[in-house]
Each structure stands twice: as structure tokens, then as C-alpha cells.
Scaffold this active site. Sequence first.
Site, PDB file in Angstrom:
ATOM      1  N   LYS A  65      59.469 -13.053  43.680  1.00  0.00           N
ATOM      2  CA  LYS A  65      59.276 -13.005  45.133  1.00  0.00           C
ATOM      3  C   LYS A  65      59.808 -13.445  46.356  1.00  0.00           C
ATOM      4  CE  LYS A  65      54.852 -11.580  42.934  1.00  0.00           C
ATOM      5  NZ  LYS A  65      53.618 -11.244  42.622  1.00  0.00           N
ATOM      6  N   GLY A 128      48.341 -22.052  46.038  1.00  0.00           N
ATOM      7  CA  GLY A 128      49.792 -21.111  46.066  1.00  0.00           C
ATOM      8  C   GLY A 128      50.611 -20.221  46.396  1.00  0.00           C
TER       9      GLY A 128
HETATM   10  P1  ATR Z   1      50.883 -18.735  41.733  1.00  0.00           P
HETATM   11  O1  ATR Z   1      52.464 -18.220  42.867  1.00  0.00           O
HETATM   12  O2  ATR Z   1      51.060 -17.959  41.052  1.00  0.00           O
HETATM   13  O3  ATR Z   1      50.385 -19.256  43.523  1.00  0.00           O
HETATM   14  P2  ATR Z   1      52.065 -21.651  42.515  1.00  0.00           P
HETATM   15  O4  ATR Z   1      52.453 -21.398  43.408  1.00  0.00           O
HETATM   16  O5  ATR Z   1      52.569 -22.337  41.824  1.00  0.00           O
HETATM   17  O6  ATR Z   1      51.761 -20.032  41.649  1.00  0.00           O
HETATM   18  O7  ATR Z   1      50.451 -22.191  42.517  1.00  0.00           O
HETATM   19  C1  ATR Z   1      49.781 -22.549  41.643  1.00  0.00           C
HETATM   20  C2  ATR Z   1      48.217 -22.801  41.974  1.00  0.00           C
HETATM   21  O8  ATR Z   1      47.474 -23.652  41.243  1.00  0.00           O
HETATM   22  C3  ATR Z   1      48.400 -23.759  42.756  1.00  0.00           C
HETATM   23  O9  ATR Z   1      47.187 -23.896  43.826  1.00  0.00           O
HETATM   24  C4  ATR Z   1      47.542 -25.217  41.577  1.00  0.00           C
HETATM   25  O10 ATR Z   1      47.418 -26.515  42.759  1.00  0.00           O
HETATM   26  P3  ATR Z   1      48.191 -27.486  42.609  1.00  0.00           P
HETATM   27  O11 ATR Z   1      48.558 -27.382  44.085  1.00  0.00           O
HETATM   28  O12 ATR Z   1      47.483 -28.308  42.827  1.00  0.00           O
HETATM   29  O13 ATR Z   1      49.480 -27.308  41.644  1.00  0.00           O
HETATM   30  C5  ATR Z   1      46.727 -23.532  40.931  1.00  0.00           C
HETATM   31  N1  ATR Z   1      46.748 -25.126  39.349  1.00  0.00           N
HETATM   32  C6  ATR Z   1      47.461 -25.087  38.657  1.00  0.00           C
HETATM   33  N2  ATR Z   1      47.222 -25.451  37.422  1.00  0.00           N
HETATM   34  C7  ATR Z   1      46.010 -26.144  37.713  1.00  0.00           C
HETATM   35  C8  ATR Z   1      44.858 -26.752  36.689  1.00  0.00           C
HETATM   36  N3  ATR Z   1      44.961 -26.870  36.264  1.00  0.00           N
HETATM   37  N4  ATR Z   1      44.168 -26.686  37.407  1.00  0.00           N
HETATM   38  C9  ATR Z   1      43.354 -26.056  38.650  1.00  0.00           C
HETATM   39  N5  ATR Z   1      45.006 -25.917  39.266  1.00  0.00           N
HETATM   40  C10 ATR Z   1      45.661 -25.773  39.053  1.00  0.00           C
END
Ligand code: ATR
Length: 267
Positions: A65, A128
Site C-alpha cells: 500500500k 498503525g
Molecule cells: P496495520 O497496517 O495493520 O495498522 P501496523 O501499522 O504495523 O499495522 O500497526 C499495528 C497496530 O497494532 C499498532 O497500533 C500496534 O501497536 P504499537 O504501535 O504499539 O506497535 C498494534 N498492536 C499490534 N500488536 C498488538 C498487541 N499485542 N497489543 C496491542 N496493540 C498491538
Amino acid sequence: MYKLAVFGNPIEHSLSPDIHAQFAQQTGVEVDYQKILAPVNDFSQFATAFIHKGASGFNVTVPFKLDAFNFATELTLNAKTAGAVNTIKIQGSKIIGENTDGIGLVNDLTNHLNIELENKVVLILGAGGATQGILLPILSKNPKRVMIANRTASKAEKLARDFAKYGKTCGFGLDKIKDDPVDIIINATSASLAGKMPDIASGCANHAICYDLMYGQQTPFMDWAKANNAAVIADGLGMLVEQAASSFEFWTGATPDTRTVIKNLRS
Ligand code: ATR
């Protein structure tokens, strides 16, 4: 004949060719929609080759993307604010980048779940790419406020600041979520992919509409919503079909009947 495709890696399990084939059949628009597996570091060469074959446009999914955002020669406001492109339209020498993910979510809420966002308190979990992609379409429906809560608080605070010109936003850490009820909770974290639900205060789910952007299964977030007395619990399948419909309309001008397609996919 519209020559279309979806680019991804992996792409094998994409439902998009099936969804677009149903749209084409319904509307009578002739469409050839393929799945294209592109190498992770060679998106632009594959996209260019497809355009040279006479493509009308294409979708892109993970992990392309951002590549598609950079590949486009023009961006819609949605794509600009999302910082990502999931739909490309070829118009002469122009490569127009759009992002229909957030429109898809809003259309699923309003058209299928009968939920209006106006004047609602919305809590988004995660900060994210998925959250960035849905913020503008949500804020353009005039919710009372949009709260962004993230494991890494600074990312939520930054998104809230970046989108403040479009509506009332605030950002904070997941640990700051209160037990006070909210109207709508949207899970935009990728935690479900790992089979996890962030450990957050549960009172906010009481009588709330709980929507997971993930689809196709009972996610940990949906289990959490059920255990905490949510009024409505939804996965993201409707959003998937609605974002596809919005792309289809962007390319062809025809409006498909999404209800039938969602019903078909669920069965
Ligand atoms: P996407 O494109 O799917 O949004 P990303 O940009 O990598 O993927 O974002 C993932 C999101 O999920 C982030 O907000 C991440 O939190 P962090 O910014 O603190 O990393 C969140 N996330 C992923 N695993 C998590 C977990 N186990 N608990 C809480 N938040 C999680």
C-alpha cells in the site's frame, strides 16, 4: 473490458477476484480481474508491466500500500491522509491513487449495520496504518469525538494531532482507556493476527458497537466484546466488500449491490 487485478504478497487467499466477479455479473460490466503475486521489493516493475498490458486499474494489498502510494502520479485526499493507496486507476498518462478502506468501513456501518457516526463517541484501538486509513472517512461523518488508544501512546497522540483539523480527536495509551461507556469501539490493532486482545478496561464495551477490522472468524476482540456486554459485534467482512465496491465504482462508474455479495460470502 476493464482489465483489473489485485497485487499482494501473499495473494493466494484473496477474496477480491470473487467479489469483483460478482459485481461484474450484477452490473453487466465486463471485467477481467486477476490475482498478481509481486515480489516484495519489485512492486513498481510488476505494476508498470500490468499497465503496459492495458490495465484500467488495480487494487493493492499487504505489503504494497505504501509502494502504491509512491507509484501514483496523483493522489485523492483520502489517499493522502491515509498515507497509503489500495486502489489505482489508470487515466491516460495519469496513475491516480485512492484509498477506499475507510469509505468501506463507514459504508458497512451505515448501509448494513444501520449505525450513523454523527455525534457518536468513537474509540479506535491501534495507531498503525489501518487506523490512519480510516480516520478521515470517520471524521467526515461528524462524530462527537474520536479517541485513538495505542500500546505506544506517542503514535496515537501524533495521529490525533495530524487529524485534528478534520474533527475532534485525542490520542493516548491503551492503559488510559477508562471504564466509561463509548458508542463505538473499532479494533484496528494487528493483535488479532497473533490471537491476542489487548488488556484494556472492559467497561467501555458495555452496550457499545464493537467492530473488528479483521474478518472471517470469531476474533479475540469479538470474544472480549461478547464477554463485556457489547450491543453489536461485527467483523470486517462487510468493510472488505464495501471497499471493493467503492474501488469498482471508482473504475467503472457502476454501483454494485454489496448486500448480496456479503450474504454469498458469509454462506
Ligand atoms: P496495520 O497496517 O495493520 O495498522 P501496523 O501499522 O504495523 O499495522 O500497526 C499495528 C497496530 O497494532 C499498532 O497500533 C500496534 O501497536 P504499537 O504501535 O504499539 O506497535 C498494534 N498492536 C499490534 N500488536 C498488538 C498487541 N499485542 N497489543 C496491542 N496493540 C498491538
